[in-house]
Write an enzyme that holds these catalytic residues in place. Structure first.
Site, short mmCIF file in Angstrom:
data_model
loop_
_atom_site.label_atom_id
_atom_site.label_comp_id
_atom_site.label_asym_id
_atom_site.label_seq_id
_atom_site.Cartn_x
_atom_site.Cartn_y
_atom_site.Cartn_z
N GLY A 116 -22.13 -28.94 -26.25
CA GLY A 116 -21.48 -27.72 -26.82
C GLY A 116 -19.79 -27.52 -26.56
CG HIS A 160 2.78 -40.81 -28.39
ND1 HIS A 160 2.90 -41.13 -26.94
CD2 HIS A 160 1.46 -41.05 -28.57
CE1 HIS A 160 1.63 -41.10 -26.33
NE2 HIS A 160 0.73 -41.20 -27.42
CG HIS A 215 -1.79 -40.89 -30.18
ND1 HIS A 215 -1.50 -42.13 -30.01
CD2 HIS A 215 -1.88 -41.06 -31.63
CE1 HIS A 215 -1.61 -43.01 -30.72
NE2 HIS A 215 -1.71 -42.39 -32.08
CG ASP A 270 -0.02 -43.49 -24.62
OD1 ASP A 270 0.12 -43.09 -23.32
OD2 ASP A 270 -0.99 -43.32 -25.31
CG ASP A 304 -0.37 -47.18 -21.47
OD1 ASP A 304 -1.37 -46.87 -20.99
OD2 ASP A 304 -0.01 -47.43 -22.71
CB ALA A 309 -5.66 -39.69 -39.41
CB VAL A 332 -3.49 -55.28 -32.87
CG1 VAL A 332 -3.55 -56.52 -33.56
CG2 VAL A 332 -2.58 -54.31 -33.35
CB SER A 333 -4.72 -52.44 -28.29
OG SER A 333 -4.44 -51.54 -27.51
CG HIS A 354 -2.68 -48.19 -25.19
ND1 HIS A 354 -2.11 -47.42 -24.23
CD2 HIS A 354 -3.65 -47.67 -25.85
CE1 HIS A 354 -2.55 -46.22 -24.91
NE2 HIS A 354 -3.65 -46.30 -25.95
CG ASP A 413 -18.34 -23.60 -26.79
OD1 ASP A 413 -18.39 -23.92 -27.94
OD2 ASP A 413 -19.58 -23.18 -26.31
#
Lengths: 554, 554
Positions: free
Chosen positions: A47, A72, A74, A161, A193, A230, A363-364, A366, A441
């Site tokens: 929950g 960055h 994210h 990262d 990283d 996105a 592709v990654s 990192h 929550d």
């Protein structure tokens, strides 16, 4: 004797986990904060919506905080800001796209009165005693930066990262020259990283994905539906470019995808040829070989656009035989099954799904082992703290550093909350500050803890059984009930006799206790619970939560 | 006109999923059953222990069932037998180890009075009109077989689970010659294992794992703790052999591992050098370089031995710095996170964990693309039904078969319950029989359905809130309560004022309704529920289950 100056590095999140990155750098009575991210709840956090770091240490030292530096845009680096900024009035420093994404988040939380400064790579910002340089790095979002933090006791480099992409799609390459220069001048400590430390070799360039897109878009005779993260703006750019080259129009679907495209194109991070973007209503009426749909849902998230399409539950887009669906992402650990399920459903609707990693559609963002070695070699730090990784990754990264000549004594594999302290005489672990998970929550921040989660767990396994009765204050006799109500335990219709027996057992237990002049409610309830627990375990081998409720009347 | 004879293949489980394999072959009024397996519950099946196929079709035609043929002893092929055999009295045919494992299961369920026949590869069994040949195949358990089912309308080949291992550790190689002979004579329909159809190339031989074990055992200076699937007897053999060669004693830990070792050695499937096996109590007192612990828990299962060791919660074994832990298995999809968590905990305790697939400590038991092609080429069937796989795998397997010259019209990508029918004139889909999931929760077989699961889901997300009151039958006035009890919703101590407000709102609602002469309980409860739902959503953005309970007294 004057007090000895010290620099402390205090990770508040991101160690021993992927998520909720947050680090404090302290010099005497001044602090700066790097990132303030969220994590997604683990399976057992029933929950819970999101998890943020426990930053009570910062709130206890509000006056010391000089600023927040964000590497960055994210969520695992910015997602805790809407909470933190309610409690802490500190200026934010970030690059343009990062700040755009932060401001869009804060607006949702009615928090648009923040002090924010846009920085560019190679800019320097002075925050109290700290001088902070921003260095461009490559990652799966544009405008990512590493930080070089100059303190009176030496320079700390935090990579953020990163990956090393010598042929990025847009924007700058990782600033090899500056990293090398810093290493040349001498770096006290590197924080790097660790996400992909388990992967040998070099992470492929983002540009390689573009070639695969063009091929796939070319050979598809019908619509292309492509899902990605996105915020991976370069990926979106490559979709748009490939669509343009193959004479397709692009419709953007999914709230977060629409939001990123709006922000990124407003800020100039997307180069969209005229007439390429169209409405969803328009794209569904185009001939298949002129249509491309760019959508969210690459992780099989239940409410996302692609998942809805797969479940034939999307308002405007219906998957048709002949559609090519490209999953331009790898499943994040924990999402494997929901991604597979989405792929299966898409195949069932007749789509051709391209999802295997060997197809080169992702592709990654990192760095793999060779890039991590390159970073360690450029910086040549005196001390090393692997960050951004689960425990085994931090250990692997420490071993990698050892191969590069950084002794294990000079490497700190730390936990969240650990104080790594540097003085003129060396470095050591100097204690702990509070650090942990704050569960969100709904509107509740930290109000769901172990007891509530334990109850949810029990409820989820075997449900609940409530037994209610009203007793007479004077005689102690039952005057109404016992009634039994269950949820999530058994089908009531098929279990009537078992529930009737249960009521009899409750009556017997209550009568026996009354005859023995037991009147304390805690005892009555305890005995009823025990009787029923035994009864139902024998009958069903299940252990529902049993909740006796007694009311009293005159 | 005489009725046309027909053969029907009716999969009751194992299509569109990995698990609960079960197939019916019917000729006119005679049936045989291949396998009767279980599946593990999906994430959303809260509280469910296991899932078995809906075999009501068999129970409706009990008299037609000639026998049950079991291909090998894995749970996804035998796990439903304890349920099926309670309802259906049919003889079982299986190889020796398979039958040993089945009998051990049935003994637990007090079901040892079954009719069972041991078969060997190349044996032929006549069951009514069917003539069934058993063919040896390689898999991650010894004694696995494929079936060639000869019917008056042609031969059906079912591969069971297989790989092609030219250098198996013990036992027979896959019976290439017999498969080729069958293909040569002509096969009506092939049903083939699709588990690894996404993997290019050839699955490595089990023997390759043994070489890696010997190396790892040799170079470890301290204890070896190695986790694998309990039923992978060849793997266990290789652990024992490597331990023997490197002068280590082996202790077996974990209930299912102890059970398999007992059955397999009793039946002669394990070759254990004298004095190699020791007690756990003995192994913990040996010098590290003479100790090897063979354990369950390769999937990070919460109650397994390795997980307990990782959590420092095992009764007798404590992980020590220097221990080498080998995970000789890949995570089954869905278990990735629990495996990672176990590995992290083991690293934290100072163990060296070898878990990455490139280390070669595990190979799959299922055929990759090249082996699947070999099977298709050997059998050269007229019709093809890919089995044992999720939907996308069945589709891939169909495409593979197409490359081998089997047209898509002759391939049936079927669902559980689909009837694939063969006559002298061809093959077609001839309808559906009931097929689906039967959920087992404790002693309950199929008594947990959608409503119970939906309730568990809601309870797990936001908990429950119960409001209880006693009202006077004559006046309708509240004479006790309202009392509010919550579980899994909020910390009561921190939410007292919100809960007090809730009681006020309940009183107001009840009074208002009483003034309006509303007395129906359903309406009273509905209004109370609505009032509280709104109240708590506004305050918390959560939607607990709300359960009003009213009792009445004179």
């Amino acid at each position: 004797m004057p007090k000895e100056h010290k620099v402390q590095i205090i990770p508040l999140g991101g160690l021993g986990e992927i998520g909720k990155n947050m680090t404090v750098i302290r010099y005497d009575n001044q602090m700066i904060v790097i990132d303030a991210g969220l994590a997604f709840p683990e399976d057992e956090m029933l929950g819970i919506d999101i998890v943020i770091p426990d930053y009570s240490y910062l709130l206890e030292h509000k006056d010391m905080v000089q600023g927040i530096l964000v590497t960055h845009g994210h969520e695992d680096h910015i997602g805790a800001l809407p909470y933190l900024l309610k409690d802490l009035d500190a200026p934010i420093f970030a690059t343009r796209l990062t700040l755009g994404l932060i401001q869009s988040k804060l607006k949702e939380g009615n928090l648009d009165n923040i002090k924010a400064t846009v920085v560019r790579p190679r800019d320097t910002v002075k925050l109290g005693v700290f001088k902070v340089e921003f260095l461009s790095v490559n990652h799966s979002i544009p405008d990512a930066v590493a930080l070089a933090i100059h303190t009176p006791l030496g320079t700390i480099v935090h990579t953020g990262d990163f990956k090393v992409d010598h042929t990025p799609v847009m924007g700058e390459k990782i600033d090899i020259h500056k990293f090398a220069e810093l290493g040349d001048k001498g770096v006290l400590c590197l924080m790097s990283d660790s996400t992909n430390v388990e992967r040998p070799g070099f992470t492929m360039s983002e540009r390689s994905v573009g070639h695969m897109f063009e091929e796939a878009f070319n050979s598809a005779k019908d619509r292309i539906i492509i899902a990605s993260f996105a915020t991976n703006v370069h990926r979106l750019q490559q979709v748009i470019t490939a669509a343009h080259h193959t004479n397709r129009k692009v419709a953007v679907v999914g709230r977060s995808m629409v939001n990123t495209v709006a922000i990124a194109s407003e800020l100039g991070y997307l180069d969209i040829p005229e007439d390429t973007l169209v409405d969803v209503d328009e794209v569904v009426n185009l001939p298949g070989n002129q249509a491309c749909i760019l959508t969210t849902g690459s992780q099989g998230e239940p409410m996302s656009a692609l998942t809805r399409m797969a479940m034939s539950d999307h308002r405007r887009i219906e998957i048709q035989p002949g559609d090519t669906v490209i999953i331009s992402a790898n499943p994040i650990p924990g999402n494997e099954k929901s991604v597979s399920k989405t792929i299966d459903l898409l195949f069932k609707l007749g789509a051709n799904v391209i999802y295997e990693s060997y197809q080169g559609m992702h592709v990654s963002g990192h760095a793999s082992q060779e890039e991590l070695k390159l970073m360690l070699n450029m910086i040549r730090p005196q001390y090393f703290i692997p960050v951004h990784g689960e425990y085994r990754m931090l250990i692997k990264h420490a071993k990698l550093a050892e191969q590069m000549g950084i002794s294990r004594e000079n490497t700190f594999v730390a936990d969240n909350g650990t104080i790594v302290e540097f003085t003129r005489h060396g470095a050591s672990i100097a204690g702990k500050v509070p650090a942990g998970k704050v569960l969100i929550d709904g509107l509740g921040v930290g109000d769901v803890g172990n007891i509530v989660l334990r109850d949810r767990k029990q409820l989820s396994q075997d449900g609940i059984l409530i037994v209610v009765m009203t007793i007479s204050r004077s005689s102690g006799a039952i005057v109404a009930g016992p009634d039994v109500v269950t949820r999530g335990f058994v089908y009531v219709r098929e279990s009537e006799s078992m529930l009737e027996e249960a009521k009899d057992k409750v009556r017997q237990t209550m009568n026996r206790l009354r005859e023995n002049h037991v009147t304390e409610w805690a005892v009555l309830k305890g005995q009823v619970r025990e009787t029923l627990s035994k009864h139902f375990y024998e009958k069903t081998r299940r252990r529902p939560m049993i909740l006796p409720i007694i009311q009293e009347v005159e």
